[in-house]
Structures are given as C-alpha cells and as structure tokens.
Design an enzyme around this catalytic site. Sequence first.
Site, PDB file in Angstrom:
ATOM      1  N   TRP A  15     -37.163 -37.119   2.203  1.00 24.24           N
ATOM      2  CA  TRP A  15     -38.508 -37.593   1.844  1.00 24.24           C
ATOM      3  C   TRP A  15     -39.335 -37.847   3.103  1.00 24.24           C
ATOM      4  CZ3 TRP A  15     -42.074 -36.713  -1.104  1.00 24.24           C
ATOM      5  CH2 TRP A  15     -43.023 -37.625  -1.586  1.00 24.24           C
ATOM      6  N   LYS A 109     -38.594 -47.291  -1.725  1.00 26.34           N
ATOM      7  CA  LYS A 109     -38.090 -47.245  -3.105  1.00 26.34           C
ATOM      8  C   LYS A 109     -36.943 -48.218  -3.360  1.00 26.34           C
ATOM      9  CE  LYS A 109     -39.283 -42.350  -3.354  1.00 26.34           C
ATOM     10  NZ  LYS A 109     -38.844 -40.970  -3.551  1.00 26.34           N
ATOM     11  N   LYS A 194     -37.087 -46.670 -11.441  1.00 26.42           N
ATOM     12  CA  LYS A 194     -36.873 -45.313 -11.964  1.00 26.42           C
ATOM     13  C   LYS A 194     -35.579 -44.704 -11.440  1.00 26.42           C
ATOM     14  CE  LYS A 194     -38.674 -43.063  -8.067  1.00 26.42           C
ATOM     15  NZ  LYS A 194     -38.491 -41.778  -7.420  1.00 26.42           N
ATOM     16  N   ARG A 258     -31.264 -37.046  -6.617  1.00 24.03           N
ATOM     17  CA  ARG A 258     -29.962 -37.478  -6.099  1.00 24.03           C
ATOM     18  C   ARG A 258     -29.400 -38.631  -6.926  1.00 24.03           C
ATOM     19  NH1 ARG A 258     -31.925 -39.121  -0.195  1.00 24.03           N
ATOM     20  NH2 ARG A 258     -33.035 -37.186  -0.565  1.00 24.03           N
ATOM     21  N   GLU A 284     -30.640 -44.323  -3.825  1.00 25.92           N
ATOM     22  CA  GLU A 284     -31.274 -45.644  -3.757  1.00 25.92           C
ATOM     23  C   GLU A 284     -31.006 -46.484  -5.005  1.00 25.92           C
ATOM     24  OE1 GLU A 284     -32.674 -47.424  -1.615  1.00 25.92           O
ATOM     25  OE2 GLU A 284     -33.816 -46.283  -0.145  1.00 25.92           O
TER      26      GLU A 284
END
Length: 333
Positions: A15, A109, A194, A258, A284
């Site tokens: 990212w 995140k 999420k 992922r 994450e």
Amino acid sequence: MSNPLKYAVFGAGSWATAIVKMLCENLDEVGWYMRSAYTKEHLLKEQHNPNYLSSVEFHLEQLKISNDINEIADYADVLFFVIPSAFINAELEKLNIDITNKTIVSAVKGIIPESGLLVGEHFNEHYKVPFESIAVIAGPCHAEEVALERLSYLTISCWDSKKAQQIADSLSSNYIKTKITDDVIGVEYGVMLKNIYAIAAGIAHGLGYGDNFQSVLMSNAIREMKRFIKKMHKMKRNINNSAYLGDLLVTGYSVFSRNRMFGNMIGKGYTVKSAQMEMNMVAEGYYATKSAYLLNEKNVKKTRLPIINAVYAILYENKNPKKVFKKLTEKLD
C-alpha cells in the site's frame, strides 16, 4: 507565490508503494522512508520495490529515498504513514524532530496496540499534532489494482476541508477518483473494522460456506460496523458510502485481500502462527480484532458484535472455527 507542499511516504509495503506511485503522478519529488537498507539499494538499482508491487517502475529522479526516518520527516510537509499498526510505534519512537506543524495522513488501518488509540489520536496525544492536521485514507482501493492502473476510488477524511482537498488532489489521476469527508474517526474505525470482517469472510470460505452465506455475513457486517462506529463516535454519516460499505465489500470479496486470505487459511485448519508465516505479509485484521474486542469490553453498555466476537474467539481463544461459525450462523439474519 508560496512554495508547493512536499509529500513523503513512510513504509515499504504494497500500500505504501501504491501511494508513492499515485503521488508520483502529480509531484516532481516524493520522499520515501523505508527501514530496510536492502529494499532501498535494490530500488535505486532496479527501479522497483523487490518485495511488493514489483511491476511498478519508478523514475528515480522523482524519489528522495532514505533509511533515516528523521531525514524524511524533516524534508516533507505532508507525511503519509503506511506502516502496519503492530510496528508503527517502534518506528515513531525513532523520531527526534518536531512534527507538530506537519500534516499527518494515516493509511495504517488499525489501532496502535501500545496506546490503544486510533492513529490520529496517537499523533495528537503523543506528538501534539492538531486534529485539524490529521487525515485518514479509505478505499475501496487495493494496491494491486493501483499498480495495474485500474479505476479506483479513495476517500480522504480530515476536519480541515482545505487540507483534505489538497491531499485528494495529490493522489488524483485518470485512474484514481477521490472525494473528501470530515468523518475522520468514523472512517478510521471503518478501515480497521473491515479487515476483521474480511477475515470472517475468509474463514467462512475456508470452512466451505458458499456465496449465499457470504452475502448474509457481509450484510450483517455492515450493520455491525454501523453499531460499533456509532457507539465510538456519534455523528451523521451514511454507512452505505464507499468509504465504509465499499471498502468492506472489496476487502471481504477480493482475491487481493490479504485479510481474507489469512482467514481462508484459518478456516482450512492453519494455526494463526503458521498462516502468518506462510503469508509473509501483515494481515492488519488480526491485530484489529483484539483492539475492537477490547474496546467493546471496556464499554459499560456493550455493543452487539457477534462477528467480531466470533473472529476473536478463533484467533485469540483458540476456539474451533467450525464450531464457532456454526453458532454464528444462528445469530445472523
């Protein structure tokens, strides 16, 4: 005429690499901090990140790369932090310069485990950065599709609309559409939650549940997200906007996710440790699950979170995924 703002990215994962690519579409120079000397030297020699999005080639004259976090923090006015939540505190502890006058953009995140705070809250409390100078990036947007220059959407959240628009403009291109919002806390919780729901979707897939169940799971997930965020920060927001629902769907369904991949491995019988080792990437949602669970436990009046509780039981209490999801199916509607 004032000098243009300088931008820098902190992190060297997929990212972070995608954000550098987006910024390079608009800026003459982009700062880039990466911890690994090997990654830096490889990139300077081969013009691409050896570990992530290796198909993306950079023009080296656009990049100011360093292994010194203070050098890059001092160089830039707008600092994009794209370091996994489990490791960002260790990196921030290396800072010895004043960043109170910088604009901080979080693409982390997750909650910082050491402080139990959202990234924006952590920068405000520990580094005295004003909330008006803190922004958050939300999708729906996968790094892999940025690399392929497929049409993608970003939401930039900041209480200062002018700063939000400046950041949005720096990322916009013919394949990146942007919008802005002032729901900083809600968006930051959304991008954290999420990933948990994507793990749940992956577990379900690994256990053999089909598309019919997945649609019910995601329908319940967005309502659960709404309850959680409303409890943490009550304000008027449309949970069906792309920054919430859109980001949830792409993370829950995409082959690039992922967190879904991690969950799928857990559903197929991998232990947490073995799944993490085989992936060689940070999911994450693993850390976010514990943070979200503990935040809810601290509330006098707990929010009903059957999906988060189920994922927590599997990842942190070593409960059997098949049995946990059998019980979860009875709680969804």
